[in-house]
Design a protein around this motif. Structure first.
Motif, PDB file in Angstrom:
ATOM      1  N   ARG A 259       0.926  -1.113  -0.044  1.00 42.29           N
ATOM      2  CA  ARG A 259       0.055  -0.130  -0.100  1.00 42.29           C
ATOM      3  C   ARG A 259       0.722   1.309  -0.037  1.00 42.29           C
ATOM      4  N   GLN A 260       0.556   2.029  -0.871  1.00 44.68           N
ATOM      5  CA  GLN A 260       1.202   3.446  -0.746  1.00 44.68           C
ATOM      6  C   GLN A 260       1.649   3.731   0.861  1.00 44.68           C
ATOM      7  N   THR A 261       2.591   4.558   1.037  1.00 47.77           N
ATOM      8  CA  THR A 261       3.171   4.842   2.227  1.00 47.77           C
ATOM      9  C   THR A 261       2.301   5.865   2.789  1.00 47.77           C
ATOM     10  N   GLU A 262       1.558   6.662   1.991  1.00 45.95           N
ATOM     11  CA  GLU A 262       0.718   7.944   2.364  1.00 45.95           C
ATOM     12  C   GLU A 262      -0.553   7.296   2.666  1.00 45.95           C
ATOM     13  N   LEU A 263      -0.721   6.072   2.337  1.00 46.26           N
ATOM     14  CA  LEU A 263      -2.262   5.559   2.667  1.00 46.26           C
ATOM     15  C   LEU A 263      -1.849   4.578   4.014  1.00 46.26           C
ATOM     16  N   GLN A 264      -0.865   4.318   4.531  1.00 44.72           N
ATOM     17  CA  GLN A 264      -0.741   3.637   5.419  1.00 44.72           C
ATOM     18  C   GLN A 264      -0.978   4.076   6.844  1.00 44.72           C
ATOM     19  N   ASN A 265      -1.588   3.104   7.647  1.00 42.59           N
ATOM     20  CA  ASN A 265      -2.070   3.752   9.153  1.00 42.59           C
ATOM     21  C   ASN A 265      -0.940   4.612   9.868  1.00 42.59           C
ATOM     22  N   GLY A 266       0.231   4.182   9.610  1.00 40.40           N
ATOM     23  CA  GLY A 266       1.284   4.835  10.501  1.00 40.40           C
ATOM     24  C   GLY A 266       1.594   6.264  10.121  1.00 40.40           C
ATOM     25  N   TYR A 267       1.288   6.453   8.772  1.00 38.02           N
ATOM     26  CA  TYR A 267       1.511   7.875   8.285  1.00 38.02           C
ATOM     27  C   TYR A 267       0.240   8.823   8.370  1.00 38.02           C
ATOM     28  N   LEU A 268      -0.909   8.009   8.282  1.00 36.95           N
ATOM     29  CA  LEU A 268      -2.053   8.768   8.623  1.00 36.95           C
ATOM     30  C   LEU A 268      -2.288   9.102  10.044  1.00 36.95           C
ATOM     31  N   HIS A 269      -2.010   8.145  10.903  1.00 36.96           N
ATOM     32  CA  HIS A 269      -1.827   8.828  12.178  1.00 36.96           C
ATOM     33  C   HIS A 269      -0.965   9.845  12.624  1.00 36.96           C
ATOM     34  N   MET A 270       0.285   9.777  12.126  1.00 39.62           N
ATOM     35  CA  MET A 270       1.154  10.889  12.248  1.00 39.62           C
ATOM     36  C   MET A 270       0.704  12.358  11.670  1.00 39.62           C
ATOM     37  N   ILE A 271       0.083  12.145  10.675  1.00 42.93           N
ATOM     38  CA  ILE A 271      -0.500  13.460  10.079  1.00 42.93           C
ATOM     39  C   ILE A 271      -1.394  14.107  10.933  1.00 42.93           C
ATOM     40  N   VAL A 272      -2.462  13.343  11.283  1.00 47.59           N
ATOM     41  CA  VAL A 272      -3.433  13.862  12.323  1.00 47.59           C
ATOM     42  C   VAL A 272      -2.944  14.188  13.448  1.00 47.59           C
ATOM     43  N   GLU A 273      -1.928  13.491  13.980  1.00 46.33           N
ATOM     44  CA  GLU A 273      -1.261  13.807  15.350  1.00 46.33           C
ATOM     45  C   GLU A 273      -0.472  15.072  15.259  1.00 46.33           C
ATOM     46  N   ALA A 274       0.131  15.543  14.045  1.00 44.51           N
ATOM     47  CA  ALA A 274       0.839  16.680  13.795  1.00 44.51           C
ATOM     48  C   ALA A 274      -0.242  17.641  13.801  1.00 44.51           C
ATOM     49  N   GLU A 275      -1.148  17.718  13.196  1.00 46.63           N
ATOM     50  CA  GLU A 275      -2.418  18.789  12.945  1.00 46.63           C
ATOM     51  C   GLU A 275      -2.872  19.018  14.413  1.00 46.63           C
TER      52      GLU A 275
END
Length: 193
Positions: free
Chosen positions: A112-128
């Motif tokens: 799965r594209q890295t930008e669609l993996q849960n680890g990345y999605l979690h980090m994006i929302v946590e950063a926001e």
């Protein structure tokens, strides 16, 4: 927001982030894994690491055998090297761990594209969320982590979210930023009462 694809932002961060940048550069790990679209995710990019934090690098892996062969070639002699592949919920996953200069490095791959993996999605929302909240919120997350909480459960607890914290954080990532901002505002208002 940071350009998460390029770890150069770490060079200008806190002391630990600079140390991680130097380690990743020395290992040349991001370049060696470039065909797998690697992304460093987790506490280090967010600046909420605690003692014992590891470096989580997610990769887009469609051929686990080829991926493991590359990783073994470059990092197989590293201390504590171990790899495993298994299928979870129908998705093949490959995990590789090793130590480098006192850091536990975890490579995680799935098709799965890295930008669609849960680890990345979690980090994006946590950063926001961290960008919306005050320093007290960041300190609370760090304190929870010091007390043994994983990152997503710490955020869920601090935000007052119920249910599976990993799923709850993914649901937040799906919200429009305005709704996420409203949630952060209400959490801060609740804390000031």
């Amino acid at each position: 927001m940071n350009d998460w694809r390029n770890v150069d932002y770490l060079r200008h961060g806190a002391v630990v982030q600079k140390e991680v940048y130097n380690l990743l550069t020395e290992l040349d790990i991001m370049n060696l894994l470039t065909d797998y679209n690697p992304l460093l995710v987790g506490t280090i990019p967010l600046g909420i690491q605690v003692e014992g934090s590891d470096l989580d690098i997610i990769c887009e892996v469609h051929d686990p055998v080829k991926f493991k062969a590359l990783v073994v070639r470059y990092f197989g002699a590293m201390e504590g090297f171990v790899s495993e592949s298994r299928v979870i919920q129908g998705i093949p996953r490959t995990k590789v761990n090793f130590m480098a200069k006192g850091w536990l490095i975890e490579l995680f791959g799935q098709p799965r594209q890295t930008e669609l993996q849960n680890g990345y999605l979690h980090m994006i929302v946590e950063a926001e969320i961290l960008a919306q909240m005050d320093d007290g919120f960041r300190e609370r997350i760090i304190l929870l982590k010091i007390n043994g909480w994983k990152t997503e459960p710490a955020f869920a607890k601090a935000l007052g979210l119920e249910g599976d914290p990993y799923e709850a954080m993914l649901e937040l990532e799906k919200l429009p930023w305005s709704a996420l901002h409203a949630l952060c505002h209400s959490v801060q208002a609740r804390e000031q009462v």
